[in-house]
Scaffold this motif. Structure first.
Motif, PDB file in Angstrom:
ATOM      1  N   PHE A  10     -27.453   6.183  -8.552  1.00 11.02           N
ATOM      2  CA  PHE A  10     -28.795   6.389  -8.001  1.00 11.02           C
ATOM      3  C   PHE A  10     -29.623   7.437  -8.748  1.00 11.02           C
ATOM      4  N   PRO A  11     -29.068   8.616  -9.086  1.00  8.82           N
ATOM      5  CA  PRO A  11     -29.908   9.610  -9.772  1.00  8.82           C
ATOM      6  C   PRO A  11     -30.490   9.120 -11.092  1.00  8.82           C
ATOM      7  N   LEU A  12     -29.759   8.266 -11.814  1.00 10.74           N
ATOM      8  CA  LEU A  12     -30.274   7.745 -13.080  1.00 10.74           C
ATOM      9  C   LEU A  12     -31.484   6.851 -12.838  1.00 10.74           C
ATOM     10  N   MET A  13     -31.364   5.969 -11.851  1.00 10.30           N
ATOM     11  CA  MET A  13     -32.476   5.087 -11.517  1.00 10.30           C
ATOM     12  C   MET A  13     -33.651   5.887 -10.972  1.00 10.30           C
ATOM     13  N   TYR A  14     -33.368   6.825 -10.120  1.00 17.48           N
ATOM     14  CA  TYR A  14     -34.406   7.639  -9.480  1.00 17.48           C
ATOM     15  C   TYR A  14     -35.171   8.480 -10.499  1.00 17.48           C
ATOM     16  N   ASN A  15     -34.474   9.231 -11.331  1.00 17.83           N
ATOM     17  CA  ASN A  15     -35.134  10.132 -12.274  1.00 17.83           C
ATOM     18  C   ASN A  15     -35.897   9.375 -13.349  1.00 17.83           C
ATOM     19  N   THR A  16     -35.310   8.290 -13.870  1.00 19.82           N
ATOM     20  CA  THR A  16     -35.992   7.521 -14.910  1.00 19.82           C
ATOM     21  C   THR A  16     -37.257   6.868 -14.363  1.00 19.82           C
ATOM     22  N   THR A  17     -37.158   6.300 -13.165  1.00 26.07           N
ATOM     23  CA  THR A  17     -38.312   5.644 -12.557  1.00 26.07           C
ATOM     24  C   THR A  17     -39.384   6.647 -12.155  1.00 26.07           C
ATOM     25  N   LYS A  18     -38.962   7.782 -11.624  1.00 25.13           N
ATOM     26  CA  LYS A  18     -39.933   8.816 -11.239  1.00 25.13           C
ATOM     27  C   LYS A  18     -40.696   9.320 -12.453  1.00 25.13           C
ATOM     28  N   GLY A  19     -39.993   9.489 -13.571  1.00 24.55           N
ATOM     29  CA  GLY A  19     -40.664   9.894 -14.804  1.00 24.55           C
ATOM     30  C   GLY A  19     -41.684   8.864 -15.257  1.00 24.55           C
ATOM     31  N   ALA A  20     -41.339   7.576 -15.092  1.00 14.20           N
ATOM     32  CA  ALA A  20     -42.279   6.510 -15.467  1.00 14.20           C
ATOM     33  C   ALA A  20     -43.502   6.516 -14.560  1.00 14.20           C
ATOM     34  N   PHE A  21     -43.317   6.726 -13.265  1.00 16.50           N
ATOM     35  CA  PHE A  21     -44.438   6.787 -12.332  1.00 16.50           C
ATOM     36  C   PHE A  21     -45.355   7.976 -12.645  1.00 16.50           C
ATOM     37  N   GLU A  22     -44.755   9.107 -12.988  1.00 15.64           N
ATOM     38  CA  GLU A  22     -45.539  10.323 -13.231  1.00 15.64           C
ATOM     39  C   GLU A  22     -46.369  10.232 -14.512  1.00 15.64           C
ATOM     40  N   GLN A  23     -45.997   9.337 -15.420  1.00 13.74           N
ATOM     41  CA  GLN A  23     -46.734   9.198 -16.677  1.00 13.74           C
ATOM     42  C   GLN A  23     -47.912   8.225 -16.576  1.00 13.74           C
TER      43      GLN A  23
END
Length: 228
Positions: free
Chosen positions: A100-113
């Protein structure tokens, strides 16, 4: 006695189910945290990311505390005459929590950009929040989401410590490829362990090649679209 392929079946089934679950939960959590402005944002973010930095055996221990017969969920399940510990669903839960943390952090970074001006422009046109999310935000963040999905898949496939803690080593039920490698090597069956190592390396390389091919295809498509 023939070679038992059940660890491959268990691993593939567990990996696909766990990746599917992690995909949706990770996107939902990442999108919520991207827009959440509350005072507990840092604490929640730490909790979501913690399984990434903790040893898998520690994560497995916490899962035992939660899902064990004396845990809150374990006690509830016992009232219905069932349990999760040392069952196939336990392998899925362990893989989901670890990945979960890999999916969460990678996706959150994409949303923030994502450029907020694009999202705001869609909202000023009277588009519903669901359409803004599905037709604007998701497509813009899709490369990051895809990368998070591949990383989650690979992490689910290679999960060992937490799985062994909560699911054990039950042949044809909870024995995944990493668990099979460990016990084969421990018992001196190095040929069998090597077969499983080659298989899991082959699967991992195939996934990475497909990811690289897809990324290159997306880059070419995006470049062509921008030139129009």
């Amino acid at each position: 006695m023939g070679f038992d392929i059940s660890p491959a079946v268990v691993s593939i089934k567990t990996t696909f189910v766990a990746t599917f679950i992690t995909f949706f939960i990770g996107i939902a959590a990442a999108y919520w945290m991207t827009n959440y402005k509350g005072k507990f944002k840092v604490i929640i973010d730490i909790i979501f990311t913690l399984p990434l930095v903790l040893p898998p055996t520690v994560v497995g221990f916490f899962l035992l505390l939660i899902f064990g017969k004396n845990g809150p969920i374990g006690k509830l399940l016992l009232k219905f005459g069932t349990t999760i510990i040392f069952s196939w669903p336990a392998t899925v839960i362990a893989a989901c929590v670890i990945a979960f943390p890999l999916m969460y952090n990678t996706t959150k970074g994409a949303f923030e950009q994502i450029d907020n001006n694009i999202v705001s422009a869609a909202r000023t046109l009277g588009v519903s929040e669901w359409r803004v999310f599905s037709e604007v935000i998701l497509p813009l963040a899709w490369p990051g989401i895809a990368a998070g999905t591949v990383l989650s898949f690979a992490r689910c496939l290679g999960e060992f410590g937490a799985t062994l803690m909560v699911a054990g080593n039950i042949p044809q039920k909870t024995q995944t490829i990493p668990v099979a490698i460990y016990f084969a090597a421990e018992s001196g069956e190095m040929d069998k362990a090597l077969i499983w190592v080659i298989l899991i390396v082959g699967i991992s390389i195939t996934v990475m090649l497909l990811m690289n091919y897809w990324s290159e295809h997306q880059r070419k498509f995006t470049s062509g679209f921008r030139r129009r």
